[in-house]
Design a protein around this motif. Structure first.
Motif, PDB file in Angstrom:
ATOM      1  N   ALA A  50       6.223  10.035   3.596  1.00  0.00           N
ATOM      2  CA  ALA A  50       6.001  10.484   2.615  1.00  0.00           C
ATOM      3  C   ALA A  50       6.806  12.104   2.508  1.00  0.00           C
ATOM      4  O   ALA A  50       6.642  11.855   1.228  1.00  0.00           O
ATOM      5  CB  ALA A  50       4.654  10.170   2.051  1.00  0.00           C
ATOM      6  N   ASP A  56       1.366   7.313   0.498  1.00  0.00           N
ATOM      7  CA  ASP A  56       1.339   8.893   0.234  1.00  0.00           C
ATOM      8  C   ASP A  56      -0.583   9.078  -0.213  1.00  0.00           C
ATOM      9  O   ASP A  56      -0.794   8.251  -0.706  1.00  0.00           O
ATOM     10  CB  ASP A  56       2.260   9.232  -0.787  1.00  0.00           C
ATOM     11  N   GLU A 103       0.754  -1.067  -0.212  1.00  0.00           N
ATOM     12  CA  GLU A 103       0.067   0.072   0.195  1.00  0.00           C
ATOM     13  C   GLU A 103       1.043   1.516  -0.182  1.00  0.00           C
ATOM     14  O   GLU A 103       1.510   1.590   0.810  1.00  0.00           O
ATOM     15  CB  GLU A 103      -0.633   0.112   1.163  1.00  0.00           C
ATOM     16  N   SER A 104       0.254   1.804  -0.512  1.00  0.00           N
ATOM     17  CA  SER A 104       1.429   3.635  -1.220  1.00  0.00           C
ATOM     18  C   SER A 104       0.768   4.368   0.659  1.00  0.00           C
ATOM     19  O   SER A 104       0.293   4.238   1.355  1.00  0.00           O
ATOM     20  CB  SER A 104       0.470   4.212  -1.471  1.00  0.00           C
ATOM     21  N   SER A 141      -1.335  15.261  -1.131  1.00  0.00           N
ATOM     22  CA  SER A 141       0.094  14.425  -1.492  1.00  0.00           C
ATOM     23  C   SER A 141       1.076  15.121  -1.003  1.00  0.00           C
ATOM     24  O   SER A 141       1.205  16.547  -1.135  1.00  0.00           O
ATOM     25  CB  SER A 141       0.256  14.122  -3.232  1.00  0.00           C
TER      26      SER A 141
END
Length: 396
Positions: free
Chosen positions: A120, A83, A80-81, A146
């Motif tokens: 991130a 960010d 999973e990201s 982001s």
């Protein structure tokens, strides 16, 4: 026809019967006991091995399921990201404090829900040289941005909001406290309390614990959580820095600042500051006529009686017994009478050469000031001021 003869083996069986000696014996004994014939050992071994295999497979299956249950979040975490895709929505205010590291900023952003993870943000910042220029202040960002989007907001000065406080020249310290409190929201009482601990404010010993004159007039951007003491310490340090920049020796700071404060209180335009400073010095150096060492400055009387808004002084004001009343006491007052700015400090440090002993602002509206070397000349200038006062009785 003769019947064939069947020969018997030595074990008593027929030749055409497959006989296992051991098995045959065991069968014979079993039949003798009236029981069933025992199964071959070879078949029993296969069944036992099958059972062990089934149990082993079951154990492996259970262990595999347990490992999957435990490790699934870890695996998902890798996949999973960390960010958000951005651009985000809503709004949230984030404060970047003076001295915050990139890691600290990332943690603040994550806590506020701006970025998904501090890592991130650190990854985005490490690849952008502008990150080193992020300034302390309050920033309005979106939720779930982001990391790169959040960084772009923080590096843009247009998005930075800081509490700015402008302290103008010539204010008394109690007026400075009020201006600071109004702009920062810090209670006035906290400034008064901080002033009672001058040692913690970096106040020079020559000031004898009095902050008057040492709260440099300027525009300040204090950190959002700066205490009253921290703010005052910054202003004192700025005053000392300005004295040093003007070439004033440490031993002369108090005297120079006192002269500068009188200059600040007497003039409104930069052009006359050096000349007013020279009048002060000429009077201080002369114990006889025409001034007998008395400065006779209205600004010092205004400070003594704590009155603002009048162009001159009344007879009652000039009768004040305060040591700051330079009509009654010769020489300089005990200390500064306001917060002088850079121009007045420079004028006090290097007065304009001249022989003037007198000056008067003949038109307070325009700031026009006339200087004189003799009492007679000064008297004529005073008449001009009095004429102005007759037309502005409410201000004289």
């Amino acid at each position: 026809m003769t019947e064939p003869h069947l020969e018997h083996s030595i074990f008593g069986g027929h030749q055409d019967e497959p006989v296992d000696g051991v098995h045959g014996a065991a069968q014979t004994r079993a039949q003798a006991r009236g029981g069933r014939t025992a199964a071959p050992r070879r078949r029993r071994g296969r069944g036992r091995r099958r059972g062990i295999l089934v149990v082993a497979l079951a154990i492996v299956a259970v262990a595999g399921f347990a490992a999957y249950t435990v490790l699934r979040p870890v695996v998902d975490g890798f996949l999973e990201s960390n960010d958000y895709p951005g651009p985000g929505s809503g709004s949230v205010q984030v404060v970047v404090n003076d001295g915050d590291s990139g890691r600290a900023i990332g943690a603040t952003l994550q806590k506020a829900g701006v970025v998904k993870s501090a890592k991130a943000f650190l990854d985005a910042a490490s690849g952008d040289s502008r990150a080193a220029a992020i300034q302390p202040g309050t920033y309005t960002l979106k939720k779930q941005m982001s990391a790169k989007g959040a960084l772009a907001t923080l590096v843009d000065p247009a998005n930075r909001s800081v509490p700015r406080v402008t302290i103008r020249e010539g204010l008394w310290k109690n007026e400075v406290f009020a201006a600071l409190s109004k702009s920062t929201g810090v209670p006035l009482a906290q400034y008064v309390a901080a002033a009672k601990d001058p040692g913690s404010l970096g106040l020079p010993a020559a000031a004898k614990g009095n902050l008057e004159g040492y709260l440099f007039p300027s525009t300040y951007e204090f950190p959002a959580k700066a205490t009253a003491g921290e703010q005052l310490r910054t202003m004192v340090a700025k005053t000392v820095s300005e004295l040093d920049a003007a070439g004033v020796p440490a031993a002369d700071r108090e005297r120079t600042l006192t002269v500068a404060s009188i200059v600040e209180g007497e003039v409104s335009g930069d052009a006359d500051r050096g000349k007013v400073a020279r009048v002060i010095e000429n009077r201080l150096k002369t114990s006889g006529p025409p001034t007998n060492g008395y400065l006779q400055m209205d600004s010092t009387v205004h400070y003594a009686v704590q009155k603002r808004g009048r162009a001159g002084t009344s007879d009652a004001d000039r009768r004040s017994t305060s040591p700051y009343n330079t009509y009654k006491h010769p020489g300089l007052p005990p200390g500064p009478i306001n917060s002088p700015g850079e121009a007045s400090i420079k004028a006090a440090a290097a007065p304009t050469p001249g022989g003037w002993f007198f000056f008067v602002t003949v038109d307070p509206d325009t700031g026009e000031t006339k200087f004189a070397t003799t009492a007679a000349e000064h008297a004529r200038n005073v008449q001009e001021f009095q004429a102005w006062c007759r037309g502005h009785a409410d201000r004289c």
